[in-house]
Design an enzyme around this catalytic site. Structure first.
Site, mmCIF file in Angstrom:
data_model
loop_
_atom_site.group_PDB
_atom_site.id
_atom_site.type_symbol
_atom_site.label_atom_id
_atom_site.label_comp_id
_atom_site.label_asym_id
_atom_site.label_seq_id
_atom_site.Cartn_x
_atom_site.Cartn_y
_atom_site.Cartn_z
ATOM 1 C CD GLN A 95 49.208 46.114 41.071
ATOM 2 O OE1 GLN A 95 49.889 46.817 40.344
ATOM 3 N NE2 GLN A 95 49.613 45.722 42.259
ATOM 4 C CB VAL A 111 45.380 39.821 33.526
ATOM 5 C CG1 VAL A 111 45.485 41.341 33.660
ATOM 6 C CG2 VAL A 111 46.689 39.252 32.975
ATOM 7 C CG HIS A 152 46.269 46.209 35.863
ATOM 8 N ND1 HIS A 152 47.505 46.051 36.453
ATOM 9 C CD2 HIS A 152 45.868 47.464 36.200
ATOM 10 C CE1 HIS A 152 47.830 47.161 37.106
ATOM 11 N NE2 HIS A 152 46.853 48.022 36.978
ATOM 12 C CB CYS A 198 30.699 47.950 19.640
ATOM 13 S SG CYS A 198 30.815 46.146 19.762
ATOM 14 C CG ASN A 252 57.517 42.050 47.892
ATOM 15 O OD1 ASN A 252 58.504 41.386 47.559
ATOM 16 N ND2 ASN A 252 56.853 42.814 47.041
HETATM 17 P P1 OAD Z 1 56.097 43.136 39.515
HETATM 18 O O1 OAD Z 1 56.649 42.089 38.627
HETATM 19 O O2 OAD Z 1 56.486 44.544 39.248
HETATM 20 O O3 OAD Z 1 56.501 42.832 41.020
HETATM 21 C C1 OAD Z 1 56.339 41.573 41.591
HETATM 22 C C2 OAD Z 1 56.639 41.660 43.068
HETATM 23 O O4 OAD Z 1 56.368 40.392 43.632
HETATM 24 C C3 OAD Z 1 58.097 42.001 43.413
HETATM 25 O O5 OAD Z 1 58.111 43.042 44.366
HETATM 26 C C4 OAD Z 1 58.621 40.702 44.029
HETATM 27 O O6 OAD Z 1 59.570 40.941 45.077
HETATM 28 C C5 OAD Z 1 57.371 40.087 44.576
HETATM 29 N N1 OAD Z 1 57.400 38.630 44.690
HETATM 30 C C6 OAD Z 1 58.104 37.722 43.970
HETATM 31 N N2 OAD Z 1 57.821 36.474 44.357
HETATM 32 C C7 OAD Z 1 56.909 36.566 45.355
HETATM 33 C C8 OAD Z 1 56.209 35.623 46.157
HETATM 34 N N3 OAD Z 1 56.396 34.310 46.006
HETATM 35 N N4 OAD Z 1 55.344 36.089 47.082
HETATM 36 C C9 OAD Z 1 55.134 37.421 47.235
HETATM 37 N N5 OAD Z 1 55.764 38.354 46.511
HETATM 38 C C10 OAD Z 1 56.636 37.938 45.578
HETATM 39 O O7 OAD Z 1 54.501 42.954 39.503
HETATM 40 P P2 OAD Z 1 53.362 43.974 39.901
HETATM 41 O O8 OAD Z 1 53.763 44.838 41.043
HETATM 42 O O9 OAD Z 1 52.116 43.189 40.029
HETATM 43 O O10 OAD Z 1 50.324 46.226 34.793
HETATM 44 O O11 OAD Z 1 53.256 44.851 38.604
HETATM 45 C C11 OAD Z 1 52.238 45.787 38.542
HETATM 46 C C12 OAD Z 1 51.792 45.997 37.156
HETATM 47 O O12 OAD Z 1 52.926 46.298 36.334
HETATM 48 C C13 OAD Z 1 51.217 44.791 36.458
HETATM 49 O O13 OAD Z 1 49.874 44.545 36.795
HETATM 50 C C14 OAD Z 1 51.304 45.214 35.029
HETATM 51 C C15 OAD Z 1 52.696 45.815 35.004
HETATM 52 O O14 OAD Z 1 52.820 46.934 34.223
HETATM 53 C C16 OAD Z 1 49.657 46.236 33.640
HETATM 54 O O15 OAD Z 1 49.790 45.374 32.804
HETATM 55 C C17 OAD Z 1 48.733 47.384 33.492
#
Ligand code: OAD
Length: 245
Positions: A102, A104, A120, A131, A212
Site C-alpha cells: 500500500q 508509495v 496505491h 491522457c 504489527n
Molecule cells: P496506517 O498508518 O493506517 O497504519 C500503520 C500501521 O503500522 C499501524 O497498525 C501501526 O500499528 C503499524 N506500525 C507502526 N510502526 C510499525 C513498525 N515499526 N513495524 C510494523 N508495523 C508498524 O497505514 P496503512 O495501513 O498502510 O491509502 O494505511 C493504509 C492506507 O491508508 C494507505 O496506503 C493510504 C491510507 O489511506 C491511500 O493513500 C490510498
C-alpha cells in the site's frame, strides 16, 4: 517479540512454496516515514485525508503538489530498513512470490524486491490528468504539464474516493488464490481492499501471519499474530526459517 509466535510463523514459512506479502505504512516507520494514522501525520495543519483527494487537487493543484513534493523528499531521503530487506530475502527463497504494498515510498523496490504491485501508486511518478501519460515527477514548484497533450499532471497516487486501477485487484486476488502463506506487515487494516485480499487468501487455504506492534482487526483473524516491529520481527523470521535467499 514472542518466540513462540515467531517459531510458529517460521514453521509455516519454511514449508511454503508460494507466498503473498501485504505491506502497509508500518514497514517504513523504522525508515523514518510517518505512518498515515499515527501522530506526526500533519503537514501545515492539513491531514492527509484533506489533501489526498481529487477535490483537493481540483481546488488547489499547487498546494497538493507542494505536499507531495515534501513527502517525496522524505521518501527519497529515507533508506530501506531491515524489514524491507527481509521481504526481499523471502522473495529470493520462495518460488512463487508476490508483494502487494500500500506504500508509495518506493522502499521495497529499492531494497531489491522485484515482484511487486504498488496498489496505491508511486510518489516518484506524475500522471497526466487527461491522457494518462506518466513520467518522473520533475523538480521545481510548478504543477507539471504533460509533454504529450499539455494538460496538468497529478501525482500517480490512488486518492481517497478513487477506485483501483484496472486489473490491479484481479492480479492481487489471483495471487491470493495461489498463496500457501499470506504475510501481512504494518497495516492498520482500515483500508478494505488489501485486507480483503489477505482474507481471501486465508479463505482459499493460506495461513495468515500478521506482524504489527498493535493488535488490529486483521490480527484478530490471523493464524499467527507476531507483536513487534517489522525491522525486528522480519529478519528474525527469515533467520528462523533458514531461508535467507
Ligand atoms: P496506517 O498508518 O493506517 O497504519 C500503520 C500501521 O503500522 C499501524 O497498525 C501501526 O500499528 C503499524 N506500525 C507502526 N510502526 C510499525 C513498525 N515499526 N513495524 C510494523 N508495523 C508498524 O497505514 P496503512 O495501513 O498502510 O491509502 O494505511 C493504509 C492506507 O491508508 C494507505 O496506503 C493510504 C491510507 O489511506 C491511500 O493513500 C490510498
Amino acid at each position: 517479540m514472542d518466540p513462540v509466535s515467531v517459531a510458529a510463523a517460521a514453521a509455516l514459512l519454511s514449508r511454503a512454496r508460494s507466498l503473498l506479502v501485504v505491506t502497509g505504512a508500518g514497514i517504513s516507520a523504522e525508515s523514518g516515514i510517518p505512518t498515515f494514522r499515527g501522530a506526526g501525520g500533519l503537514w501545515e495543519g492539513f491531514r492527509a485525508q484533506d489533501l489526498a483527494t481529487p477535490q483537493a487537487f481540483g481546488a488547489d493543484p499547487a498546494l497538493v503538489w507542494r505536499w507531495y513534493r515534501w513527502r517525496k523528499k522524505i521518501c527519497n531521503d529515507a533508506q530501506p530498513n531491515a524489514g524491507h530487506h527481509a521481504v526481499t530475502a523471502l522473495e529470493r527463497a520462495i518460488p512463487a512470490f508476490l508483494l502487494l504494498t500500500q506504500n508509495v515510498d518506493g522502499l521495497h523496490p529499492r531494497a531489491g524486491t522485484r515482484q511487486l504491485v504498488e496498489l496505491h501508486g508511486n510518489i516518484d511518478t506524475a500522471r497526466c490528468t487527461d491522457c494518462g501519460f506518466k513520467r518522473p515527477v520533475p523538480d521545481g514548484d510548478d504543477v507539471p504539464v504533460c509533454h504529450l497533450c499539455g494538460a496538468p499532471m497529478r501525482p500517480h497516487i490512488l486518492w481517497f474516493g478513487e477506485t483501483y486501477w484496472d486489473g490491479i485487484l484481479e492480479r492481487a486476488q489471483a495471487a491470493a488464490q495461489r498463496a500457501e502463506v499470506c504475510l501481512v506487515v504494518g497495516t492498520s487494516a482500515q483500508v478494505w481492499p488489501p485486507v480483503a485480499v489477505a482474507l481471501a487468501a486465508q479463505s482459499a487455504g493460506a495461513h495468515l501471519i500478521d506482524v504489527n506492534p498493535e493488535r488490529t482487526d486483521l490480527s484478530e483473524q490471523a493464524d499467527v499474530w507476531i507483536q513487534g516491529t517489522a525491522g525486528a520481527v522480519l529478519p528474525a523470521l527469515v533467520s528462523a526459517t533458514g531461508r535467507s535467499g
